[in-house]
Scaffold this active site. Structure first.
Site, short mmCIF file in Angstrom:
data_model
loop_
_atom_site.label_atom_id
_atom_site.label_comp_id
_atom_site.label_asym_id
_atom_site.label_seq_id
_atom_site.Cartn_x
_atom_site.Cartn_y
_atom_site.Cartn_z
N LEU A 37 0.81 -1.21 0.00
CA LEU A 37 0.00 0.00 0.00
C LEU A 37 0.84 1.27 0.00
O LEU A 37 0.39 2.32 -0.45
CB LEU A 37 -0.93 0.01 1.22
CG LEU A 37 -2.00 -1.09 1.26
CD1 LEU A 37 -2.74 -1.07 2.58
CD2 LEU A 37 -2.97 -0.93 0.09
N GLY A 38 2.06 1.20 0.52
CA GLY A 38 2.91 2.39 0.54
C GLY A 38 4.04 2.24 1.52
O GLY A 38 4.20 1.21 2.17
N GLY A 40 6.86 4.79 4.21
CA GLY A 40 7.17 6.10 4.78
C GLY A 40 8.29 5.99 5.78
O GLY A 40 9.05 5.01 5.79
N GLY A 41 8.39 7.01 6.64
CA GLY A 41 9.50 7.06 7.58
C GLY A 41 9.46 5.97 8.63
O GLY A 41 10.49 5.61 9.19
N GLY A 43 8.07 2.80 8.11
CA GLY A 43 8.18 1.47 7.52
C GLY A 43 7.28 1.34 6.31
O GLY A 43 6.77 2.32 5.78
N VAL A 45 3.82 -0.39 4.35
CA VAL A 45 2.45 -0.81 4.65
C VAL A 45 1.99 -1.77 3.56
O VAL A 45 2.08 -1.47 2.37
CB VAL A 45 1.49 0.39 4.74
CG1 VAL A 45 0.10 -0.10 5.15
CG2 VAL A 45 2.00 1.43 5.73
N LYS A 59 1.41 -2.55 8.88
CA LYS A 59 2.56 -1.64 8.84
C LYS A 59 3.76 -2.39 9.40
O LYS A 59 3.79 -2.76 10.59
CB LYS A 59 2.30 -0.37 9.64
CG LYS A 59 3.55 0.49 9.81
CD LYS A 59 3.23 1.90 10.24
CE LYS A 59 2.77 2.75 9.09
NZ LYS A 59 2.74 4.19 9.42
N ASP A 153 1.48 12.68 15.08
CA ASP A 153 1.87 12.69 13.66
C ASP A 153 0.64 12.88 12.77
O ASP A 153 0.49 12.23 11.75
CB ASP A 153 2.59 11.38 13.31
CG ASP A 153 3.36 11.48 11.99
OD1 ASP A 153 3.70 12.60 11.56
OD2 ASP A 153 3.63 10.42 11.39
#
Length: 280
Positions: A37-38, A40-41, A43, A45, A59, A153
């Site tokens: 799914l994506g 980021g900072g 980890g 997903v 995640k 966040d």
């Protein structure tokens, strides 16, 4: 159920080579991996299926998370606290697994796109759409805060727009990861959406989420980050010393956004106050 696969305090086998986290036999634990799914900072997903066929989001956190037993225990406690949050307008945490070489958080899967992607693809929200977004996300924050949790966040990437409306995700994860990075000197969060007190390394409370909420609503109204998207030093300077241009906000929300973006935490309304001011 939250769990650790190896009993706390049990020494690792010195003959075993450390392994990088990665899907095991097509999945994580009992969850079958079906897509990414994506990332980021914190980890990556993944989209996965439970043994019952339910879609979930997993995640997978960076490998340093599970390297210390005390950190693992703190992380589990922090994530466990998210179960107290009322489920409306949020994505529930369903499971957590953390060991020396594997750490992941399983949450309810929300089919949709992030607010960040929606605005990038389709442009800023109109007044009615922005008002609905503001009310739903303020309600989610109020529920999170009522459970004794500070999101830490809140940003456009952490608001998913599903078929049934906006859902706030990743609440409590930043706090849990703070336990990991507290001695590393790294900033946990996204500078353009962090409050002045958060950037200064001061003790933070629910007021920091209110600041981030207003910055997120301004992005939704304008298509631009409230404090810019250039260099980190420039962004930090603006967050701490400057007030953003609120003209893209509709008049009905402009004064409220200004109050939420006050540099002094004590001057900001609560998430519950935000809801009342929107409906009145």
């Amino acid at each position: 159920m939250l769990r650790a696969l190896r009993a706390p305090g049990t020494p690792a086998d010195p003959r075993r080579r450390p392994r990088r986290p990665g899907p095991r036999a097509g999945g994580w634990g009992p969850y079958r991996l079906i897509g990414e799914l994506g990332k980021g900072g914190q980890g990556k997903v993944y989209l996965a299926l439970t043994p019952q066929g339910q879609k979930v989001a997993i995640k997978v956190l960076h490998e340093h998370v599970g390297s210390d037993r005390v950190v693992r225990e703190r992380f589990l406690r922090e994530v466990e606290a998210t179960r107290r949050v009322a489920t409306f307008s949020t994505a529930r945490v369903l499971d957590v697994n953390i060991t020396e070489d594997q750490a992941y958080v399983v949450s309810e899967y929300v089919e949709g796109v992030s607010l960040e992607q929606l605005v990038r693809d389709r442009g800023p929200r109109d007044e009615d759409g922005l008002t609905r977004l503001a009310l739903a996300t303020a309600g989610a924050l109020a529920a999170i805060h009522r459970a004794g949790i500070v999101h830490r966040d809140f940003k456009p990437a952490n608001v998913l727009i599903g078929a049934d409306g906006p859902r706030v995700i990743d609440f409590g994860i930043a706090r849990a990861l703070d336990q990991v990075t507290a001695t590393s000197g790294k900033i946990m969060g996204t500078p353009a959406y962090m409050s002045p007190e958060q950037l200064a390394g001061e003790a933070i409370g629910t007021e920091t989420d209110v600041f981030s909420w207003a910055a997120t609503m301004l992005f939704a109204a304008s298509g631009r980050a409230a404090f810019g998207e250039d260099t980190i030093p420039a962004i930090l300077n603006r967050v701490i010393n400057h007030h953003p241009d609120l003209s893209p906000m509709p008049p009905s929300l402009r004064a409220l956004a200004a109050a939420c973006l006050d540099k002094l935490p004590a001057n900001r309304p609560t998430a519950s106050d935000i809801m009342l001011r929107i409906v009145h």
